[in-house]
Design an enzyme around this catalytic site. Sequence first.
Site, short mmCIF file in Angstrom:
data_model
loop_
_atom_site.label_atom_id
_atom_site.label_comp_id
_atom_site.label_asym_id
_atom_site.label_seq_id
_atom_site.Cartn_x
_atom_site.Cartn_y
_atom_site.Cartn_z
N ARG A 107 0.87 -1.18 0.00
CA ARG A 107 0.00 0.00 0.00
C ARG A 107 0.91 1.23 0.00
O ARG A 107 1.68 1.43 0.95
CB ARG A 107 -0.91 0.01 1.23
N HIS A 134 -7.22 0.99 -6.82
CA HIS A 134 -7.58 0.47 -5.49
C HIS A 134 -8.38 -0.82 -5.67
O HIS A 134 -9.57 -0.89 -5.34
CB HIS A 134 -8.39 1.51 -4.74
N ASP A 230 -15.98 9.75 -1.96
CA ASP A 230 -14.69 9.58 -1.30
C ASP A 230 -14.27 10.95 -0.78
O ASP A 230 -14.89 11.97 -1.11
CB ASP A 230 -13.67 9.03 -2.32
N CYS A 271 -15.84 4.71 0.79
CA CYS A 271 -14.72 3.81 1.11
C CYS A 271 -14.01 4.17 2.40
O CYS A 271 -13.16 3.41 2.87
CB CYS A 271 -13.74 3.76 -0.06
#
Length: 333
Positions: A107, A134, A230, A271
């Site tokens: 990540r 993602h 988001d 998210c």
Amino acid sequence: MNPFQGKSFLKELDFTGEQLEFLIDFASHLDDLKANHIPHEYLKGQNIALLFEKTSTRTRSAFTVAANDLGAHPEFLGVNDIQLGNKESVADTAKVLGGMYDGIEYRGFAQETVETLAKESGVPVWNGLTDEWHPTQMIADFMTLKAHFKTLKQLTLTYLGDAKNNVAHSLLITGALLGVNIHIGAPKSRQPEEEIVQKAQAIAKTTGSQLLITDDAKAAVAGADALYTDVWVSMGEDVDYGERIKLLLPYQINADLVAATGKKETIIMHCLPAFHDLKTTTGKKFGEKYHLDALEITDEVFLSPASVVFEEAHNRMPAIKAIMAATSGHLFF
């Protein structure tokens, strides 16, 4: 034969819609196994490296719990623990880790980094998030969508806000692959990269997915089965917050935009993390400075019965578990 075995999970474009839907269904199956306390140690005896250049709540927790449930041992390696590209090249690091671990999660920032890890390590590598994609989030998102509507084909998901980012790009490609209609509501300067749009449109022609990218928020949400947003500034971005907030405020998910869908069963997705109130230091700072109670989504909508954001967050774990098991578990399909 398992088509996933030994394969890395780096971006959605590497898979077919059928393969992605298999992972979604497999994730739901693994979630049921855990809920019923049925062991599923497909990675028993394996060691997993978790590489994090960016901080994380859901991704780190999901990979850790998923690895433990699968019988593997996860080892967290943060930005201060390894020399990734600093005193040691990514390629050299990949070869070292590949000789010790059975799988690697990454990540961080550059997609090139996770691609190099996959190329040089010799073990499956899983993209926990990069600036471009993602993909693990997508399995959780569409798993959530399918759980509510029982099917994915011809559902309409509308994404609102900052769409020049990894989540919007992944939603466009994944939706196109799965035959889900994806609407994007964003100002022209924050719409998805043209290269991604063209790739999604080419896929959509083969699956029947309908794509709409517009700066008209109400046109974007019309007929939507799900509204998704988001944060308005991605991690690591250096921007004028005041200008960004002013630009994106018309795309805030609020009661008016929910009503503009024209549907009663629309679900609300995010998210996370979300600035839906002033109960964080960052949210409080922005709220006081710009005289707002919330940013990308109002508290009323975020906490409404239509919101599935915490179910979606939970689904990160079985989604990641399915990806790890399918690629490193020597399963027979």
